[in-house]
Write a protein that holds these residues in place. Structure first.
Motif, PDB file in Angstrom:
ATOM      1  N   MET A 112      -0.281  46.032 -27.225  1.00 44.40           N
ATOM      2  CA  MET A 112       0.372  46.694 -27.776  1.00 44.40           C
ATOM      3  C   MET A 112       0.884  45.533 -28.972  1.00 44.40           C
ATOM      4  SD  MET A 112       3.609  48.725 -28.713  1.00 44.40           S
ATOM      5  CE  MET A 112       4.786  48.152 -29.302  1.00 44.40           C
ATOM      6  N   THR A 113       0.483  45.816 -30.257  1.00 47.91           N
ATOM      7  CA  THR A 113       0.542  44.981 -31.447  1.00 47.91           C
ATOM      8  C   THR A 113       1.615  45.484 -32.341  1.00 47.91           C
ATOM      9  OG1 THR A 113      -2.133  44.338 -31.252  1.00 47.91           O
ATOM     10  CG2 THR A 113      -0.484  43.087 -33.124  1.00 47.91           C
ATOM     11  N   LEU A 114       2.864  44.397 -32.656  1.00 47.49           N
ATOM     12  CA  LEU A 114       3.748  44.668 -33.521  1.00 47.49           C
ATOM     13  C   LEU A 114       2.759  44.358 -35.493  1.00 47.49           C
ATOM     14  CD1 LEU A 114       6.415  44.755 -33.773  1.00 47.49           C
ATOM     15  CD2 LEU A 114       6.612  42.172 -34.002  1.00 47.49           C
ATOM     16  N   LYS A 115       2.871  45.310 -35.525  1.00 51.64           N
ATOM     17  CA  LYS A 115       2.416  45.522 -36.878  1.00 51.64           C
ATOM     18  C   LYS A 115       3.544  45.458 -37.717  1.00 51.64           C
ATOM     19  CE  LYS A 115      -2.057  47.023 -36.757  1.00 51.64           C
ATOM     20  NZ  LYS A 115      -2.419  45.673 -36.653  1.00 51.64           N
ATOM     21  N   ILE A 116       3.292  43.852 -39.064  1.00 46.77           N
ATOM     22  CA  ILE A 116       4.541  43.783 -39.950  1.00 46.77           C
ATOM     23  C   ILE A 116       4.056  43.767 -40.960  1.00 46.77           C
ATOM     24  CG2 ILE A 116       6.249  41.961 -40.720  1.00 46.77           C
ATOM     25  CD1 ILE A 116       6.170  40.767 -37.187  1.00 46.77           C
ATOM     26  N   SER A 117       4.044  44.409 -42.193  1.00 50.98           N
ATOM     27  CA  SER A 117       3.976  44.181 -43.507  1.00 50.98           C
ATOM     28  C   SER A 117       4.168  42.591 -44.631  1.00 50.98           C
ATOM     29  CB  SER A 117       4.923  45.254 -44.159  1.00 50.98           C
ATOM     30  OG  SER A 117       5.631  44.630 -44.801  1.00 50.98           O
ATOM     31  N   LEU A 119      11.588  37.347 -32.908  1.00 57.57           N
ATOM     32  CA  LEU A 119      10.511  36.840 -32.727  1.00 57.57           C
ATOM     33  C   LEU A 119      10.734  36.077 -33.120  1.00 57.57           C
ATOM     34  CD1 LEU A 119       7.800  37.544 -32.078  1.00 57.57           C
ATOM     35  CD2 LEU A 119       7.670  38.688 -34.014  1.00 57.57           C
ATOM     36  N   THR A 120       9.913  34.112 -32.767  1.00 59.42           N
ATOM     37  CA  THR A 120      10.023  33.385 -33.417  1.00 59.42           C
ATOM     38  C   THR A 120       8.477  33.365 -34.560  1.00 59.42           C
ATOM     39  OG1 THR A 120       9.077  32.591 -31.311  1.00 59.42           O
ATOM     40  CG2 THR A 120      11.021  32.129 -31.428  1.00 59.42           C
ATOM     41  N   GLU A 121       8.875  31.318 -34.950  1.00 57.96           N
ATOM     42  CA  GLU A 121       7.533  31.911 -35.862  1.00 57.96           C
ATOM     43  C   GLU A 121       6.334  31.958 -35.551  1.00 57.96           C
ATOM     44  OE1 GLU A 121       6.531  30.273 -39.848  1.00 57.96           O
ATOM     45  OE2 GLU A 121       8.011  29.524 -39.285  1.00 57.96           O
ATOM     46  N   LYS A 122       6.302  30.910 -34.059  1.00 59.20           N
ATOM     47  CA  LYS A 122       5.845  30.152 -33.591  1.00 59.20           C
ATOM     48  C   LYS A 122       4.754  31.252 -32.866  1.00 59.20           C
ATOM     49  CE  LYS A 122       4.559  27.389 -29.636  1.00 59.20           C
ATOM     50  NZ  LYS A 122       3.650  28.139 -28.335  1.00 59.20           N
ATOM     51  N   ASP A 123       6.245  32.709 -31.924  1.00 56.84           N
ATOM     52  CA  ASP A 123       5.325  33.335 -31.200  1.00 56.84           C
ATOM     53  C   ASP A 123       4.529  34.549 -32.152  1.00 56.84           C
ATOM     54  OD1 ASP A 123       5.904  32.609 -28.620  1.00 56.84           O
ATOM     55  OD2 ASP A 123       7.907  33.647 -28.664  1.00 56.84           O
ATOM     56  N   THR A 128      -2.893  35.188 -34.829  1.00 62.22           N
ATOM     57  CA  THR A 128      -4.163  34.835 -34.510  1.00 62.22           C
ATOM     58  C   THR A 128      -5.400  35.754 -33.538  1.00 62.22           C
ATOM     59  OG1 THR A 128      -3.067  32.274 -35.187  1.00 62.22           O
ATOM     60  CG2 THR A 128      -5.412  32.202 -34.179  1.00 62.22           C
ATOM     61  N   LYS A 129      -4.714  35.504 -31.791  1.00 62.56           N
ATOM     62  CA  LYS A 129      -5.060  36.248 -31.160  1.00 62.56           C
ATOM     63  C   LYS A 129      -5.646  37.385 -32.061  1.00 62.56           C
ATOM     64  CE  LYS A 129      -2.888  33.253 -27.127  1.00 62.56           C
ATOM     65  NZ  LYS A 129      -1.932  34.239 -25.940  1.00 62.56           N
ATOM     66  N   GLU A 130      -4.831  38.271 -32.022  1.00 58.60           N
ATOM     67  CA  GLU A 130      -5.388  39.538 -32.568  1.00 58.60           C
ATOM     68  C   GLU A 130      -6.740  39.551 -33.915  1.00 58.60           C
ATOM     69  OE1 GLU A 130      -4.043  43.486 -34.784  1.00 58.60           O
ATOM     70  OE2 GLU A 130      -2.609  41.805 -34.052  1.00 58.60           O
ATOM     71  N   PHE A 131      -6.373  38.577 -34.315  1.00 53.41           N
ATOM     72  CA  PHE A 131      -7.292  37.677 -35.511  1.00 53.41           C
ATOM     73  C   PHE A 131      -9.183  37.699 -35.314  1.00 53.41           C
ATOM     74  CE2 PHE A 131      -9.693  35.135 -37.908  1.00 53.41           C
ATOM     75  CZ  PHE A 131      -9.834  36.109 -39.742  1.00 53.41           C
ATOM     76  N   VAL A 132      -8.797  36.465 -33.981  1.00 54.65           N
ATOM     77  CA  VAL A 132      -9.787  35.828 -33.429  1.00 54.65           C
ATOM     78  C   VAL A 132     -10.352  36.890 -32.818  1.00 54.65           C
ATOM     79  CG1 VAL A 132     -10.470  34.970 -31.851  1.00 54.65           C
ATOM     80  CG2 VAL A 132      -8.788  33.869 -33.389  1.00 54.65           C
ATOM     81  N   GLY A 133      -9.473  38.038 -31.876  1.00 54.90           N
ATOM     82  CA  GLY A 133     -10.215  39.155 -31.066  1.00 54.90           C
ATOM     83  C   GLY A 133     -10.890  40.595 -31.835  1.00 54.90           C
ATOM     84  N   GLY A 161     -13.413  37.917 -30.224  1.00 58.64           N
ATOM     85  CA  GLY A 161     -12.605  36.814 -29.112  1.00 58.64           C
ATOM     86  C   GLY A 161     -13.320  35.159 -28.803  1.00 58.64           C
ATOM     87  N   GLU A 162     -14.286  35.001 -29.509  1.00 62.25           N
ATOM     88  CA  GLU A 162     -15.015  34.085 -30.126  1.00 62.25           C
ATOM     89  C   GLU A 162     -14.511  32.796 -30.397  1.00 62.25           C
ATOM     90  OE1 GLU A 162     -17.420  32.553 -27.737  1.00 62.25           O
ATOM     91  OE2 GLU A 162     -17.006  34.768 -26.957  1.00 62.25           O
ATOM     92  N   VAL A 163     -14.155  32.020 -30.404  1.00 62.75           N
ATOM     93  CA  VAL A 163     -13.268  31.514 -31.842  1.00 62.75           C
ATOM     94  C   VAL A 163     -14.161  30.456 -32.282  1.00 62.75           C
ATOM     95  CG1 VAL A 163     -11.161  29.402 -31.873  1.00 62.75           C
ATOM     96  CG2 VAL A 163     -11.418  30.632 -29.736  1.00 62.75           C
ATOM     97  N   LYS A 164     -15.156  29.962 -31.220  1.00 66.05           N
ATOM     98  CA  LYS A 164     -16.214  29.113 -32.289  1.00 66.05           C
ATOM     99  C   LYS A 164     -17.285  29.674 -33.342  1.00 66.05           C
ATOM    100  CE  LYS A 164     -20.870  27.178 -31.083  1.00 66.05           C
ATOM    101  NZ  LYS A 164     -22.006  27.757 -30.339  1.00 66.05           N
TER     102      LYS A 164
END
Length: 124
Positions: free
Chosen positions: A1-6, A72-76, A82-87, A92-95
């Motif tokens: 589940m993704t956390l939505k932060i405005s 929630l830390t900034e790093k987390d 980032t994972k959600e965006f690339v996905g 999911g392809e970082v290349k």
């Protein structure tokens, strides 16, 4: 589940993260005004309440005042986004992301060299 932060909630979170993850309400208001955000106190309280409902912040009473603590830390947060965006965007392809950065000159040669050094140091 993704956390939505405005975007507005993120502005508040960034301020709290910059202060070791905990701030009094009055300090948050002061920082926002220093950054030229002209939000009313009720608006800020609404954003803080939403972040608390999402379990991103915790509120502790200090007498009659509220201290907000980041759960929630900034790093987390950055990792998750980032994972959600690339996905979502690159399946999911970082290349694909890196190719876009290079093709659109969004990454400098210096940054590419720094990434190569980073890669060499951390590929274990």
């Amino acid at each position: 589940m993704t956390l939505k932060i405005s975007d507005s909630e993120l502005e508040i979170l960034r301020i709290i993260w910059a202060h070791n993850g905990r701030m009094m309400f009055s300090e948050i208001v002061e920082e926002l005004h220093a950054k030229n955000f002209e939000w009313k106190n009720n608006t800020i309280l609404t954003f803080l309440a939403r972040l608390t409902e999402k379990k991103v912040l915790e509120v502790q009473k200090k007498g009659r005042r509220n201290e907000y603590i980041a759960l929630l830390t900034e790093k987390d947060y950055v990792e998750q986004e980032t994972k959600e965006f690339v996905g979502k965007v690159y399946e999911g392809e970082v290349k694909g992301l890196i190719a876009t950065l290079v093709e659109n000159e969004l990454i400098s040669n210096k940054e590419i060299e720094e990434l190569k050094e980073y890669w060499e140091k951390n590929k274990e």
